[in-house]
Design a protein around this motif. Structure first.
Motif: not given
Length: 216
Positions: A99-106, A110-117
């Motif tokens: 669960a922690l790994s999935q949260q970190t991956a999410q 989100d950070r990657r998408i925000a950076q791309e934006e």
């Protein structure tokens, strides 16, 4: 004939001795608890004043083995219970880690998408800035090729920031070409109040950032 009688008598005596020894052995093993023959030999025990053993002795091999097997079985059950608890605990820890790994991956996604934006937004701003710069250069070239009064009439109709950008670009182009800039001439031919307003803004913002130019 007498010899046959003697032999028969000896055989009978030996048989009685064997029977007695067998019975005595059975009684002794029964008394020790090795075998179970208490009901058969109870009268004999009472005859000799011996107490009949009614419970299985701890020296009996069968009950002892049964106890040992029971102990082993109980220990195995305890071991299985402990192992089950450990596996359940391990399964819980693995589920929490997943669960922690999935949260970190999410969060990373989100950070990657925000950076791309942000990058896309910055690229759009730069693109608009470069396009604006090209337009400003084109306007400067057109204004330089017309009479000053006509150029001033066009500039007065523009926004203050557009006028500032054109005046600065005119100075840069003249400096690059080694010529004389018409920016000061255009500025002097403008209405005094408008010219003063333009000069005040140019002094308060010596340069224009790409964001400001793209926004304008």
């Amino acid at each position: 004939m007498a010899r046959r009688k003697n032999n028969i008598g000896k055989i009978i005596i030996l048989l009685f001795l064997i029977i007695i020894l067998v019975l005595a052995g059975l009684m002794w093993f029964d008394y020790l608890g090795v075998i179970q023959a208490k009901k058969i030999f109870a009268p004999v025990y009472k005859l000799f004043g011996l107490q009949v053993q009614t419970t299985q002795a701890s020296t009996s091999s069968t009950p002892l083995e049964a106890d040992l097997d029971n102990d082993r079985f109980l220990k195995r059950l305890e071991s299985l219970d402990v192992r089950t608890e450990e596996l359940n605990k391990r399964e819980t820890e693995i589920a929490q880690a997943e669960a922690l790994s999935q949260q970190t991956a999410q969060e990373l996604e989100d950070r990657r998408i925000a950076q791309e934006e942000r990058e896309q937004s910055f690229n759009n701003i730069v693109s608009r800035y470069e396009s604006r710069q090209t337009n400003v250069e084109t306007n400067v070239a057109n204004l330089n090729n017309m009479p000053p009064q006509n150029a001033v009439d066009i500039l007065v109709a523009m926004d203050d920031q557009d006028i500032i950008d054109i005046l600065r670009m005119a100075d840069e182009v003249a400096q690059a070409q080694g010529g004389v800039s018409l920016a000061s001439t255009w500025l002097m031919m403008m209405p005094p109040e408008r010219a003063a307003q333009i000069q005040r803004k140019m002094l308060s913002k010596p340069t224009t950032t790409p964001t400001e130019s793209a926004t304008n």
